[in-house]
Design a protein around this motif. Structure first.
Motif, PDB file in Angstrom:
ATOM      1  N   ARG A  37       0.804  -1.208   0.000  1.00 39.29           N
ATOM      2  CA  ARG A  37       0.000   0.000   0.000  1.00 39.29           C
ATOM      3  C   ARG A  37       0.846   1.271   0.000  1.00 39.29           C
ATOM      4  N   GLY A  38       2.148   1.129  -0.130  1.00 41.76           N
ATOM      5  CA  GLY A  38       3.031   2.291  -0.229  1.00 41.76           C
ATOM      6  C   GLY A  38       4.259   1.930  -1.049  1.00 41.76           C
ATOM      7  N   PRO A  39       4.933   2.931  -1.625  1.00 43.08           N
ATOM      8  CA  PRO A  39       6.111   2.655  -2.454  1.00 43.08           C
ATOM      9  C   PRO A  39       7.307   2.239  -1.605  1.00 43.08           C
ATOM     10  N   ILE A  40       8.223   1.540  -2.225  1.00 43.68           N
ATOM     11  CA  ILE A  40       9.481   1.130  -1.585  1.00 43.68           C
ATOM     12  C   ILE A  40      10.635   1.741  -2.366  1.00 43.68           C
ATOM     13  N   HIS A  41      11.538   2.443  -1.646  1.00 37.98           N
ATOM     14  CA  HIS A  41      12.690   3.090  -2.281  1.00 37.98           C
ATOM     15  C   HIS A  41      13.991   2.419  -1.843  1.00 37.98           C
ATOM     16  N   ALA A  42      14.996   2.588  -2.646  1.00 40.24           N
ATOM     17  CA  ALA A  42      16.286   1.948  -2.377  1.00 40.24           C
ATOM     18  C   ALA A  42      16.925   2.522  -1.114  1.00 40.24           C
ATOM     19  N   GLU A  43      17.368   1.628  -0.256  1.00 37.36           N
ATOM     20  CA  GLU A  43      18.041   2.017   0.978  1.00 37.36           C
ATOM     21  C   GLU A  43      19.411   2.641   0.683  1.00 37.36           C
ATOM     22  N   ARG A  44      20.078   2.155  -0.357  1.00 36.75           N
ATOM     23  CA  ARG A  44      21.408   2.634  -0.750  1.00 36.75           C
ATOM     24  C   ARG A  44      21.647   2.224  -2.197  1.00 36.75           C
ATOM     25  N   ASP A  45      22.780   2.612  -2.737  1.00 36.84           N
ATOM     26  CA  ASP A  45      23.132   2.170  -4.088  1.00 36.84           C
ATOM     27  C   ASP A  45      23.173   0.643  -4.120  1.00 36.84           C
ATOM     28  N   GLN A  46      22.782   0.073  -5.260  1.00 35.87           N
ATOM     29  CA  GLN A  46      22.924  -1.366  -5.461  1.00 35.87           C
ATOM     30  C   GLN A  46      23.634  -1.628  -6.776  1.00 35.87           C
ATOM     31  N   PRO A  47      24.731  -2.387  -6.774  1.00 34.62           N
ATOM     32  CA  PRO A  47      25.422  -2.820  -5.566  1.00 34.62           C
ATOM     33  C   PRO A  47      26.013  -1.616  -4.826  1.00 34.62           C
ATOM     34  N   PRO A  48      26.249  -1.754  -3.508  1.00 35.44           N
ATOM     35  CA  PRO A  48      26.735  -0.620  -2.726  1.00 35.44           C
ATOM     36  C   PRO A  48      28.229  -0.359  -2.895  1.00 35.44           C
ATOM     37  N   PHE A  49      28.888  -1.191  -3.678  1.00 34.06           N
ATOM     38  CA  PHE A  49      30.325  -1.031  -3.959  1.00 34.06           C
ATOM     39  C   PHE A  49      30.600  -1.705  -5.298  1.00 34.06           C
ATOM     40  N   ASP A  50      31.739  -1.401  -5.891  1.00 29.28           N
ATOM     41  CA  ASP A  50      32.166  -2.138  -7.083  1.00 29.28           C
ATOM     42  C   ASP A  50      32.344  -3.598  -6.669  1.00 29.28           C
ATOM     43  N   ARG A  51      31.589  -4.477  -7.293  1.00 32.89           N
ATOM     44  CA  ARG A  51      31.498  -5.868  -6.820  1.00 32.89           C
ATOM     45  C   ARG A  51      32.190  -6.812  -7.793  1.00 32.89           C
ATOM     46  N   VAL A  52      32.975  -7.732  -7.241  1.00 33.06           N
ATOM     47  CA  VAL A  52      33.671  -8.738  -8.048  1.00 33.06           C
ATOM     48  C   VAL A  52      32.661  -9.768  -8.545  1.00 33.06           C
ATOM     49  N   MET A  53      32.724 -10.103  -9.831  1.00 30.76           N
ATOM     50  CA  MET A  53      31.758 -11.023 -10.427  1.00 30.76           C
ATOM     51  C   MET A  53      32.317 -12.421 -10.698  1.00 30.76           C
ATOM     52  N   MET A  54      33.636 -12.624 -10.528  1.00 31.13           N
ATOM     53  CA  MET A  54      34.238 -13.928 -10.816  1.00 31.13           C
ATOM     54  C   MET A  54      35.310 -14.234  -9.782  1.00 31.13           C
ATOM     55  N   ASP A  55      35.468 -15.520  -9.435  1.00 33.90           N
ATOM     56  CA  ASP A  55      36.640 -15.918  -8.661  1.00 33.90           C
ATOM     57  C   ASP A  55      37.867 -15.762  -9.546  1.00 33.90           C
ATOM     58  N   GLY A  56      38.956 -15.222  -8.988  1.00 40.38           N
ATOM     59  CA  GLY A  56      40.173 -15.051  -9.778  1.00 40.38           C
ATOM     60  C   GLY A  56      41.125 -14.092  -9.105  1.00 40.38           C
ATOM     61  N   ILE A  57      41.706 -13.189  -9.893  1.00 40.39           N
ATOM     62  CA  ILE A  57      42.613 -12.177  -9.358  1.00 40.39           C
ATOM     63  C   ILE A  57      42.162 -10.802  -9.826  1.00 40.39           C
ATOM     64  N   ALA A  58      42.388  -9.817  -8.959  1.00 39.21           N
ATOM     65  CA  ALA A  58      42.129  -8.412  -9.302  1.00 39.21           C
ATOM     66  C   ALA A  58      43.468  -7.738  -9.551  1.00 39.21           C
ATOM     67  N   LEU A  59      43.534  -6.908 -10.598  1.00 39.88           N
ATOM     68  CA  LEU A  59      44.768  -6.224 -10.935  1.00 39.88           C
ATOM     69  C   LEU A  59      44.444  -4.878 -11.562  1.00 39.88           C
ATOM     70  N   ASP A  86      51.011  -2.373  -6.110  1.00 43.37           N
ATOM     71  CA  ASP A  86      51.591  -1.776  -7.315  1.00 43.37           C
ATOM     72  C   ASP A  86      51.060  -2.520  -8.529  1.00 43.37           C
ATOM     73  N   GLU A  87      51.429  -2.066  -9.729  1.00 43.83           N
ATOM     74  CA  GLU A  87      50.888  -2.626 -10.964  1.00 43.83           C
ATOM     75  C   GLU A  87      51.427  -4.008 -11.270  1.00 43.83           C
ATOM     76  N   ASP A  88      52.493  -4.431 -10.589  1.00 38.76           N
ATOM     77  CA  ASP A  88      53.040  -5.780 -10.798  1.00 38.76           C
ATOM     78  C   ASP A  88      52.460  -6.782  -9.809  1.00 38.76           C
ATOM     79  N   SER A  89      51.503  -6.334  -8.994  1.00 35.89           N
ATOM     80  CA  SER A  89      50.898  -7.204  -7.993  1.00 35.89           C
ATOM     81  C   SER A  89      49.449  -7.514  -8.364  1.00 35.89           C
ATOM     82  N   CYS A  90      48.915  -8.495  -7.670  1.00 32.10           N
ATOM     83  CA  CYS A  90      47.494  -8.835  -7.823  1.00 32.10           C
ATOM     84  C   CYS A  90      46.949  -9.267  -6.467  1.00 32.10           C
TER      85      CYS A  90
END
Length: 400
Positions: A37-59, A86-90
């Motif tokens: 009986r009333g509207p629902i608004h987003a509590e926060r941004d979704q996703p609330p952070f840049d979210r990893v989508m795959m198992d692996g390494i970030a670089l 640094d750029e040579d790390s993951c």
């Protein structure tokens, strides 16, 4: 004799006079199937952070991307953000984790091999900037409208409510509905049949139509073809229910006491009789305390058609439901109709190779012939004006 009104006039009069049944707050776990009986608004941004989508390494995807990276940490789902050295790390990452600070690319684990404390990219594999990153706010931003008032809470809506921290929710009150079967000839389902008797079926069919649409507060009753008994029964039910649905006793016969009984109880008639087949004798009115009263014909097909065409949409609209327009189909066969009446004809619907919905008419032999209805999906509405509607005609379709 009461003047016949059109289907459109009946629909408009019901909408104009239907009461609202109010709202209540319920816990989230009790909200499934209820109407917001009333509207629902987003509590926060979704996703609330840049979210990893795959198992692996970030670089970090730089211009001169190395092929080997030193492991400098682990970022698991639920952890605070780690920082790339640094750029040579993951950094090892799991699906659902925050993207580590300083990273702008995810390489799936199957595109790497482990060599001691280093990860080596697969031969010829070229990762793209921002790949496999679910960007913050890409689904919705804070305060965005997620659910409108009038939405029925199903599984997707429940997920949205829970994900946005809604612990209790304002929903429409489900009205209490009494279904009254009238007739001296009626006995209960399990009773032994006497001569001239039939088992009650309309009340069970109407109750099923209600319950499958979320109306679970349903009570069944029966009254004989007697004016005094009808007045007494309806008086008691008007005191305990917001909606009454009667089946039978509403035509012009000497044993049809429903209109007189309702008048005696102060139920104001809004209309009686619609220019349609089946279901012409339908009656609608409003009780002294705002109760909605629908008196349907006693023939099974008539009762069910009137319930689906008028009663169910009216109850859902009064609860604030966002109702969908009827489906549109194309007749795959000719139908005998009536030049002066809107005709409701049961039909079986299937789709052709192009996806077009084709309705095959399955006309009832009489308005008491309900045995063929399980072979149909609903009924088409055919307007007055001609005696035969030809194959290929477009029509509105209402599902049982």
């Amino acid at each position: 004799m009461n003047e016949l009104i059109s289907v459109a006039e009946a629909e408009a009069l019901i909408a104009r006079h239907m009461p609202s049944f109010g709202s209540e707050r319920v816990g989230l776990d009790d909200a499934a199937g209820r109407i917001l009986r009333g509207p629902i608004h987003a509590e926060r941004d979704q996703p609330p952070f840049d979210r990893v989508m795959m198992d692996g390494i970030a670089l970090r995807r730089s211009g001169s991307l190395p092929r080997s990276f030193k492991l400098s940490g682990v970022q698991l789902a639920g952890m605070a953000a780690q920082t790339l050295l640094d750029e040579d790390s993951c950094i090892e990452v799991t699906t659902g984790a925050m993207l580590p600070d300083g990273c702008d690319c995810i390489v799936p684990v199957e595109q790497t091999r482990r060599d001691g404390d280093r990860y080596v990219l697969a031969e010829d594999y070229q990762p793209a900037h921002r790949q496999f990153i679910h960007a913050r706010g890409s689904d919705c931003v804070i305060d965005a409208l997620l659910l409108d008032a009038g939405t029925c809470i199903g599984a997707p809506e429940m997920a949205v409510l829970a994900a946005n921290g809604v612990t209790d929710v304002e929903v429409a009150i489900v009205p209490s509905v009494a279904i009254i079967a009238t007739g001296d000839e009626l006995v209960d389902v399990g009773a032994v049949l006497g001569e001239g008797q039939i088992r009650r079926s309309n009340d069970r069919a109407l109750a099923a139509a209600l319950r499958t649409r979320g109306f679970h507060r349903v009570a069944l009753s029966q009254v004989a073809d007697d004016l005094g008994a009808t007045i007494a029964t309806l008086d008691a039910l008007l005191a305990t229910h917001e909606v009454l649905i009667l089946s039978g006793g509403v035509s012009m016969g000497q044993r049809d006491h429903v209109p007189a009984a309702l008048h005696a109880l102060g139920v104001r008639r809004v209309f009686h009789r619609i220019a349609q087949r089946p279901g012409k004798p339908m009656w609608f009115g409003i009780g002294p305390q705002g109760q909605a009263v629908f008196a349907l014909p006693g023939n099974p097909v008539s009762a069910l058609v009137c319930a689906i065409r008028y009663v169910m949409p009216a109850l859902l609209a009064s609860m604030g439901t966002v109702t969908e327009p009827p489906e549109h189909v194309c007749l795959d066969g000719a139908v005998d109709t009536n030049a002066n009446l809107t005709c409701f004809v049961p039909a079986h619907v299937q789709h052709d190779s192009s996806g077009r919905a084709l309705a095959h008419p399955v006309p009832s032999r009489t308005s008491g012939d309900f045995s063929s209805l399980p072979r149909t999906h609903g009924f088409v509405q055919l307007p007055p004006g001609q005696n035969i509607v030809v194959a290929g005609t477009a029509a509105a379709f209402y599902r049982w």
